[in-house]
Write an enzyme that holds these catalytic residues in place. Structure first.
Site, PDB file in Angstrom:
ATOM      1  N   GLY A 184       0.836  -1.199   0.000  1.00 54.49           N
ATOM      2  CA  GLY A 184       0.000   0.000   0.000  1.00 54.49           C
ATOM      3  C   GLY A 184       0.865   1.242   0.000  1.00 54.49           C
ATOM      4  N   GLN A 218       2.593   9.921   2.143  1.00 58.04           N
ATOM      5  CA  GLN A 218       3.944   9.360   2.278  1.00 58.04           C
ATOM      6  C   GLN A 218       4.905   9.858   1.204  1.00 58.04           C
ATOM      7  OE1 GLN A 218       2.163   5.203   2.636  1.00 58.04           O
ATOM      8  NE2 GLN A 218       4.024   4.974   3.833  1.00 58.04           N
ATOM      9  N   CYS A 249       5.493  -0.548   7.606  1.00 56.16           N
ATOM     10  CA  CYS A 249       5.218   0.739   6.943  1.00 56.16           C
ATOM     11  C   CYS A 249       6.463   1.159   6.177  1.00 56.16           C
ATOM     12  CB  CYS A 249       4.860   1.798   7.980  1.00 56.16           C
ATOM     13  SG  CYS A 249       4.439   3.395   7.258  1.00 56.16           S
ATOM     14  N   LEU A 250       6.273   1.560   4.927  1.00 54.07           N
ATOM     15  CA  LEU A 250       7.421   1.982   4.113  1.00 54.07           C
ATOM     16  C   LEU A 250       8.061   3.255   4.680  1.00 54.07           C
ATOM     17  CD1 LEU A 250       5.844   1.294   0.600  1.00 54.07           C
ATOM     18  CD2 LEU A 250       7.475  -0.142   1.864  1.00 54.07           C
ATOM     19  N   HIS A 302      -4.837   1.314   7.604  1.00 50.25           N
ATOM     20  CA  HIS A 302      -3.478   1.834   7.779  1.00 50.25           C
ATOM     21  C   HIS A 302      -3.249   3.032   6.844  1.00 50.25           C
ATOM     22  CE1 HIS A 302       1.067   1.003   8.152  1.00 50.25           C
ATOM     23  NE2 HIS A 302       0.993   1.837   7.111  1.00 50.25           N
ATOM     24  N   GLU A 303      -3.654   2.872   5.571  1.00 47.89           N
ATOM     25  CA  GLU A 303      -3.427   3.952   4.587  1.00 47.89           C
ATOM     26  C   GLU A 303      -4.335   5.148   4.877  1.00 47.89           C
ATOM     27  OE1 GLU A 303      -0.846   3.590   3.003  1.00 47.89           O
ATOM     28  OE2 GLU A 303      -0.619   1.418   3.139  1.00 47.89           O
ATOM     29  N   HIS A 350      -2.771   7.314   7.354  1.00 42.36           N
ATOM     30  CA  HIS A 350      -1.766   8.221   6.756  1.00 42.36           C
ATOM     31  C   HIS A 350      -2.429   9.495   6.260  1.00 42.36           C
ATOM     32  CE1 HIS A 350       2.018   6.073   6.870  1.00 42.36           C
ATOM     33  NE2 HIS A 350       1.545   5.010   6.242  1.00 42.36           N
TER      34      HIS A 350
HETATM   35  O1  K1U Z   1       1.705   2.311   4.180  1.00 40.96           O
HETATM   36  C1  K1U Z   1       2.739   1.717   3.903  1.00 40.96           C
HETATM   37  O2  K1U Z   1       3.811   2.189   4.224  1.00 40.96           O
HETATM   38  C2  K1U Z   1       2.711   0.404   3.186  1.00 40.96           C
HETATM   39  C3  K1U Z   1       2.676  -0.804   4.103  1.00 40.96           C
HETATM   40  C4  K1U Z   1       1.249  -1.267   4.194  1.00 40.96           C
HETATM   41  C5  K1U Z   1       0.856  -2.262   5.237  1.00 40.96           C
HETATM   42  C6  K1U Z   1       1.569  -3.419   5.468  1.00 40.96           C
HETATM   43  C7  K1U Z   1       1.137  -4.337   6.415  1.00 40.96           C
HETATM   44  C8  K1U Z   1      -0.017  -4.127   7.107  1.00 40.96           C
HETATM   45  C9  K1U Z   1      -0.722  -2.960   6.900  1.00 40.96           C
HETATM   46  C10 K1U Z   1      -0.296  -2.037   5.949  1.00 40.96           C
HETATM   47  C11 K1U Z   1       3.598  -1.862   3.514  1.00 40.96           C
HETATM   48  O3  K1U Z   1       3.414  -2.283   2.418  1.00 40.96           O
HETATM   49  S1  K1U Z   1       4.913  -2.408   4.487  1.00 40.96           S
HETATM   50  C12 K1U Z   1       5.678  -3.670   3.449  1.00 40.96           C
HETATM   51  C13 K1U Z   1       4.908  -4.940   3.392  1.00 40.96           C
HETATM   52  O4  K1U Z   1       4.053  -5.173   4.235  1.00 40.96           O
HETATM   53  C14 K1U Z   1       5.159  -5.929   2.336  1.00 40.96           C
HETATM   54  C15 K1U Z   1       6.126  -5.754   1.392  1.00 40.96           C
HETATM   55  C16 K1U Z   1       6.322  -6.698   0.397  1.00 40.96           C
HETATM   56  C17 K1U Z   1       5.572  -7.817   0.353  1.00 40.96           C
HETATM   57  C18 K1U Z   1       4.609  -8.034   1.295  1.00 40.96           C
HETATM   58  C19 K1U Z   1       4.381  -7.086   2.281  1.00 40.96           C
HETATM   59 ZN    ZN Z   2       2.399   3.145   6.239  1.00 39.46          ZN
END
Ligand code: K1U
Ligand code: ZN
Length: 167
Positions: free
Chosen positions: A46, A51, A91-92, A133-134, A137
């Site tokens: 996401g 972000q 979270c990225l 979560h998004e 943000h």
């Molecule tokens: O909002 C963000 O920063 C993105 C975040 C979203 C998220 C992940 C997990 C639970 C709720 C919301 C991410 O994508 S973190 C990276 C991640 O979870 C992932 C990356 C590659 C493959 C699978 C998962």
């Molecule tokens: Zn996030």
């Protein structure tokens, strides 16, 4: 196409509130494409416009294993929520930090796509958690702010250490 820069917690710009989209034009479609490309490259499931320092109500999500099911949410609103989920989140904007946040297990969301078409989405599990979560943000809230003060202190210390190492 260069990827968009993802802000890192505790950047103050992550706490800005996103404004609704009022015009569905080519610049919105470009933003959605750039955000999707940035999310896939990260990689993430996401990304919210906040972000990438664009304070508009735009979200891209893809929780599919094949990474071929992009969901675009413009001006999203949760109209129904039920159940309790405790999925581990990442979270990225907070690299290397993962923790469980209690959220609704199922949500019903009204939103627009990038062309201005309204739709309703019923989501559960990881997709429901990712939407919440998004949407946090877009309200200027980062998932670690759901954690205890002690955990938040540890997160800040860990990120400061990462920053020192990379300097
Ligand atoms: O909002 C963000 O920063 C993105 C975040 C979203 C998220 C992940 C997990 C639970 C709720 C919301 C991410 O994508 S973190 C990276 C991640 O979870 C992932 C990356 C590659 C493959 C699978 C998962
Ligand atoms: Zn996030």
């Amino acid at each position: 196409m260069p990827l968009l820069n993802i802000l890192r917690y505790p950047d103050a710009r992550l706490h800005k509130t996103a404004a609704p989209i009022t015009v569905f034009d080519e610049s919105l479609k470009k933003l959605v494409n750039d955000m999707a490309e940035t999310m896939y490259a990260a990689p993430g499931i996401g990304l919210a416009a906040t972000q990438v320092d664009l304070h508009k109500q735009v979200i891209v999500i893809d929780v599919s294993e094949r990474r071929d099911s992009l969901v675009v949410l413009v001006n999203p609103q949760i109209v129904d929520a039920s159940g309790v989920s405790d999925i581990e989140e990442g979270c990225l904007s907070v690299p290397g930090v993962y923790d469980i946040v209690q959220r609704a297990e199922r949500v019903k969301v009204r939103a627009y796509d990038q062309n201005g078409n309204p739709f309703t989405l019923e989501a559960q599990g990881l997709l429901a958690v990712c939407i919440q979560h998004e949407m946090d943000h877009l309200k200027g809230k980062v998932f670690v702010e759901h954690l205890s003060q002690l955990k938040q202190q540890r997160v800040r210390a860990k990120l400061a250490k990462q920053l020192r190492k990379s300097a």
